[in-house]
Write a protein that holds these residues in place. Structure first.
Motif, short mmCIF file in Angstrom:
data_model
loop_
_atom_site.label_atom_id
_atom_site.label_comp_id
_atom_site.label_asym_id
_atom_site.label_seq_id
_atom_site.Cartn_x
_atom_site.Cartn_y
_atom_site.Cartn_z
N MET A 64 -8.97 169.06 -59.29
CA MET A 64 -7.94 168.32 -60.02
C MET A 64 -6.81 167.88 -59.09
N LYS A 65 -7.09 167.86 -57.80
CA LYS A 65 -6.05 167.57 -56.83
C LYS A 65 -5.47 166.16 -56.97
N GLY A 66 -6.22 165.23 -57.51
CA GLY A 66 -5.74 163.86 -57.62
C GLY A 66 -4.95 163.57 -58.88
N VAL A 67 -4.88 164.55 -59.80
CA VAL A 67 -4.29 164.28 -61.11
C VAL A 67 -2.80 163.98 -61.02
N ASP A 68 -2.03 164.79 -60.28
CA ASP A 68 -0.58 164.61 -60.24
C ASP A 68 -0.20 163.23 -59.71
N GLU A 69 -0.86 162.80 -58.64
CA GLU A 69 -0.58 161.47 -58.09
C GLU A 69 -0.91 160.38 -59.11
N ALA A 70 -2.02 160.54 -59.80
CA ALA A 70 -2.41 159.54 -60.79
C ALA A 70 -1.42 159.49 -61.95
N VAL A 71 -0.95 160.65 -62.40
CA VAL A 71 0.02 160.70 -63.49
C VAL A 71 1.33 160.02 -63.07
N ARG A 72 1.79 160.30 -61.84
CA ARG A 72 3.02 159.68 -61.36
C ARG A 72 2.89 158.16 -61.30
N ARG A 73 1.77 157.68 -60.76
CA ARG A 73 1.57 156.25 -60.67
C ARG A 73 1.45 155.64 -62.07
N GLY A 74 0.82 156.35 -62.98
CA GLY A 74 0.71 155.87 -64.35
C GLY A 74 2.07 155.69 -65.00
N HIS A 75 2.97 156.65 -64.79
CA HIS A 75 4.32 156.52 -65.33
C HIS A 75 5.01 155.27 -64.78
N GLU A 76 4.77 154.97 -63.52
CA GLU A 76 5.44 153.83 -62.88
C GLU A 76 4.99 152.50 -63.45
N ILE A 77 3.72 152.39 -63.83
CA ILE A 77 3.20 151.08 -64.24
C ILE A 77 2.74 151.03 -65.69
N GLY A 78 2.96 152.11 -66.45
CA GLY A 78 2.66 152.08 -67.87
C GLY A 78 1.22 152.35 -68.25
N ILE A 79 0.54 153.20 -67.48
CA ILE A 79 -0.83 153.63 -67.80
C ILE A 79 -0.80 155.14 -68.07
N GLU A 80 -1.27 155.56 -69.23
CA GLU A 80 -1.35 157.00 -69.49
C GLU A 80 -2.58 157.59 -68.81
N VAL A 81 -2.41 158.79 -68.25
CA VAL A 81 -3.49 159.45 -67.53
C VAL A 81 -3.74 160.83 -68.14
N VAL A 82 -4.97 161.06 -68.54
CA VAL A 82 -5.40 162.36 -69.05
C VAL A 82 -5.89 163.21 -67.88
N ALA A 83 -5.38 164.42 -67.78
CA ALA A 83 -5.79 165.34 -66.71
C ALA A 83 -7.16 165.92 -67.02
N GLY A 84 -8.09 165.79 -66.07
CA GLY A 84 -9.42 166.30 -66.30
C GLY A 84 -10.16 166.66 -65.03
N GLN A 85 -11.42 166.96 -65.20
CA GLN A 85 -12.27 167.39 -64.08
C GLN A 85 -13.72 167.23 -64.50
N GLU A 86 -14.57 166.84 -63.55
CA GLU A 86 -16.02 166.84 -63.78
C GLU A 86 -16.59 168.06 -63.06
N ILE A 87 -17.05 169.02 -63.85
CA ILE A 87 -17.43 170.33 -63.31
C ILE A 87 -18.92 170.40 -63.08
N THR A 88 -19.32 170.88 -61.90
CA THR A 88 -20.72 171.09 -61.56
C THR A 88 -21.11 172.50 -61.97
N THR A 89 -22.13 172.62 -62.82
CA THR A 89 -22.56 173.94 -63.27
C THR A 89 -23.54 174.54 -62.27
N SER A 90 -24.12 175.67 -62.64
CA SER A 90 -24.86 176.49 -61.69
C SER A 90 -26.17 175.86 -61.22
N TRP A 91 -26.61 176.27 -60.06
CA TRP A 91 -27.87 175.87 -59.44
C TRP A 91 -29.02 176.43 -60.29
N PRO A 92 -30.18 175.75 -60.38
CA PRO A 92 -30.58 174.59 -59.60
C PRO A 92 -30.24 173.24 -60.22
N ALA A 93 -30.03 173.19 -61.54
CA ALA A 93 -29.83 171.89 -62.18
C ALA A 93 -28.47 171.27 -61.84
#
Length: 223
Positions: free
Chosen positions: A27-56
């Motif tokens: 989620m390292k990119g969320v804070d920067e995205a939220v700040r930029r969103g505030h500047e230009i009027g885009i709302e940003v939802v904080a999230g993550q795409e999580i990789t589950t366990s091996w092998p799948a």
């Protein structure tokens, strides 16, 4: 392949009012995205795409997260971990013709025996094929009470070149409105056409990142 700020700029250029930033296993990119969103009027939802366990190593998306969710755990653990912190658990790009990353029908059926999810992408830009799309439609109709809201998502990796190709329409304008629409199942997935295509060099770099760099970071515990 683009910075969080560039992603938000691309969202505005594409005429979007709300995006979720869901980088793979961070989620390292969320804070920067939220700040930029505030500047230009885009709302940003904080999230993550999580990789589950091996092998799948199936992917699960978390929206409205307060903190990162640990990767390399079971599907059921991951869904519960998202929901335990008040987030929404979404199944992204299901039924793709790959063993890894994409939730397959039997796998998803077993998951739904133990937990409910908040939504599933029924319209997305990842390759799936006509037969599998029909299978997904039938699966959703059969299990919609346990699968939650129907979601459209681009799974953007290239910023302005691919953002907004598939979107989710919902009643209202704010992130709070969107969250409620997902819970109320009043969302509508929709496809949008664009002539833009990412350069070949960017496509190549994305494949290296996906198949080499990110697996190495996972193996070495850096994510």
């Amino acid at each position: 392949m683009v910075s969080p700020s560039a992603l938000v700029d691309a969202a505005r250029e594409a005429g979007l009012g709300l995006i979720a930033v869901t980088d793979h296993d961070t989620m390292k990119g969320v804070d920067e995205a939220v700040r930029r969103g505030h500047e230009i009027g885009i709302e940003v939802v904080a999230g993550q795409e999580i990789t589950t366990s091996w092998p799948a190593q199936t992917h699960v998306v978390g929206w409205f997260l307060e903190s990162p969710v640990a990767s390399n755990r079971s599907l059921e653990y991951t869904v519960r971990a998202i929901q335990d912190q008040g987030g929404l658990a979404i199944i992204p790009h299901p039924f793709m013709p790959t063993y890894f990353a994409s939730c397959q029908p039997r796998m998803l059926s077993r998951l739904l025996d133990g937990v409910l999810v908040d939504g599933i992408e029924t319209m997305f830009t990842a390759p799936i094929g006509r037969r599998r799309r029909l299978e997904l439609g039938r699966f959703y109709e059969r299990y919609r009470d346990r699968l939650g809201s129907s979601i459209g998502a681009t799974d953007s990796h290239f910023g302005r070149y691919d953002i907004g190709r598939a979107v989710t329409e919902y009643p209202g304008r704010t992130a709070a409105d969107f969250r409620q629409a997902v819970l109320d199942r009043t969302t509508l997935p929709r496809r949008r056409l664009t002539d833009l295509r990412p350069p070949v060099s960017m496509l190549a770099r994305q494949q290296v990142s996906s198949l080499v760099r990110l697996p190495w970071l996972r193996i070495t515990g850096q994510l």
